[in-house]
Design a protein around this motif. Structure first.
Motif, PDB file in Angstrom:
ATOM      1  N   CYS A 196      -3.507 -14.789   3.560  1.00 44.70           N
ATOM      2  CA  CYS A 196      -2.943 -13.643   4.290  1.00 44.70           C
ATOM      3  C   CYS A 196      -3.737 -12.398   3.880  1.00 44.70           C
ATOM      4  CB  CYS A 196      -1.450 -13.496   4.015  1.00 44.70           C
ATOM      5  SG  CYS A 196      -1.035 -12.663   2.468  1.00 44.70           S
ATOM      6  N   CYS A 199      -3.775 -11.605   0.243  1.00 43.20           N
ATOM      7  CA  CYS A 199      -4.565 -12.525  -0.596  1.00 43.20           C
ATOM      8  C   CYS A 199      -5.962 -11.971  -0.855  1.00 43.20           C
ATOM      9  CB  CYS A 199      -4.743 -13.874   0.096  1.00 43.20           C
ATOM     10  SG  CYS A 199      -3.309 -14.935   0.144  1.00 43.20           S
ATOM     11  N   CYS A 214      -0.244 -14.916  -4.635  1.00 45.09           N
ATOM     12  CA  CYS A 214      -0.101 -13.801  -3.686  1.00 45.09           C
ATOM     13  C   CYS A 214       1.374 -13.382  -3.576  1.00 45.09           C
ATOM     14  CB  CYS A 214      -0.623 -14.209  -2.300  1.00 45.09           C
ATOM     15  SG  CYS A 214      -0.317 -12.945  -1.041  1.00 45.09           S
ATOM     16  N   CYS A 266       2.396 -14.056   0.671  1.00 47.37           N
ATOM     17  CA  CYS A 266       2.503 -15.373   1.317  1.00 47.37           C
ATOM     18  C   CYS A 266       2.972 -16.470   0.367  1.00 47.37           C
ATOM     19  CB  CYS A 266       1.205 -15.743   2.029  1.00 47.37           C
ATOM     20  SG  CYS A 266      -0.196 -16.068   0.984  1.00 47.37           S
TER      21      CYS A 266
HETATM   22 ZN   LIG Z   1      -1.251 -14.100   0.735  1.00 42.81          ZN
END
Ligand SMILES: [Zn+2]
Length: 343
Positions: free
Chosen positions: A173, A176, A243, A246
């Protein structure tokens, strides 16, 4: 129109594209639903290309009006749109319908925020980033991860651009690979941009978006566009196993406290959101003579001048005062406009 004529027109309109992708994938485009957040140069270019390609439903969201300084990089808008102070979303809908009258186009004139983003993206297949700031991208990222919606990030500045498809649970995402960025809180300047950087980056974004829509292809690369050297590079991006968004589903931007009076520093404007849900009476507003040069669009958005300041007034009571960052001045105007025209 008879079904036979409808089919013949469809095949004629898309004949060159059908030679490449075939009828099945063309029909996938026809049944696709897209939301485009922000209708500046990137958002409107994506909208135009998708309407021409045959995407069936396009929702465009933007709170701003077309200005003359948009025209150098925004193919879709005309000088007349700027002279009429047309909201970008409404101007975009008008031009998309002229290009493809079969496309269903919904224009929402509003600021995308934590209160409305889930409604805006809840019923679409793909979200496209047409914004100009990282705050809104982080908000889109969180809402898309929360609802499991794929989105295409697009960022362009000066001669350079980045774009990436983000599919929750499948790809990295935004958080990230860009864990921190300059946000509206720490950057206020307006950055320059070259139209060719927009065109090149949007073309790459359209490639990954259309491949996802018609082939379900999950492209895991971040594309880096250098329009000065005419180079496009790509880098594989892994998910960050820790992360916060996500993996840990920590949605800080979605949970942010709403600011009822907020300075939009890049735009030199103040946004005011009513504390409680209200609805303005646009007939009263029109008769009241408070707003000079008043123009009403879709019976939902009004634009005009109060005490020398350009203002955009939404039926839901949101007000944008342009040309100032003085909150108390904006609040005075707000009281003047809203008192007496609330239903
Ligand atoms: Zn992420």
């Amino acid at each position: 129109m008879s079904i036979r004529k409808g089919v013949a027109d469809f095949i004629e309109r898309y004949s060159r594209q059908l030679l490449v992708i075939g009828i099945e994938k063309q029909l996938k485009l026809s049944s696709s639903r897209i939301a485009i957040i922000g209708c500046g140069a990137t958002g409107s270019s994506v909208a135009e290309a998708l309407a021409r390609a045959g995407v069936g439903f396009i929702r465009i969201v933007d709170r701003d009006v077309v200005e003359m300084n948009n025209i150098h990089r925004t193919h879709l808008f005309k000088e007349e749109d700027a002279l009429k102070r047309m909201p970008k979303a409404i101007a975009c809908r008008k031009h998309l319908k002229e290009i493809n009258s079969n496309a269903e186009v919904e224009a929402i004139v509003d600021d995308v925020d934590a209160d409305n983003i889930q409604d805006i993206i809840g019923d679409v297949d793909l979200v496209i980033d047409g914004t100009d700031n990282m705050d809104t991208r982080y908000l889109i990222n969180e809402a898309c991860v929360k609802l499991g919606k794929p989105w295409v990030m697009i960022g362009v500045e000066r001669w350079y651009g980045n774009t990436k498809l983000i599919v929750p649970e499948k790809t990295a995402c935004l958080k990230c690979f860009i864990p921190r960025a300059r946000t509206r809180e720490n950057v206020c300047e307006i950055l320059g941009v070259m139209p060719i950087a927009i065109n090149l980056t949007v073309s790459v974004a359209l490639s990954i978006a259309i491949r996802y829509l018609i082939e379900n292809e999950v492209d895991e690369y971040l594309y880096i566009v250098d329009a000065y050297e005419a180079i496009i590079e790509k880098a594989y991006v892994r998910r960050n196993s820790s992360c916060p968004v996500c993996i840990h589903k920590q949605f800080d931007f979605l949970r942010r406290e709403r600011e009822n009076v907020k300075i939009l520093c890049g735009a030199k404007a103040v946004k005011i959101v009513p504390e409680n849900r209200i609805e303005l009476d646009f007939a009263k507003l029109t008769n009241s003579n408070i707003v000079k040069n008043l123009m009403v669009f879709d019976d939902n958005v009004a634009y005009g001048v109060v005490d020398g300041f350009e203002v955009m007034i939404l039926r839901n009571g949101k007000l944008f005062v342009k040309g100032t960052t003085d909150k108390s001045c904006a609040l005075e105007l707000y009281k003047k406009i809203v008192n007496g025209v609330t239903k």
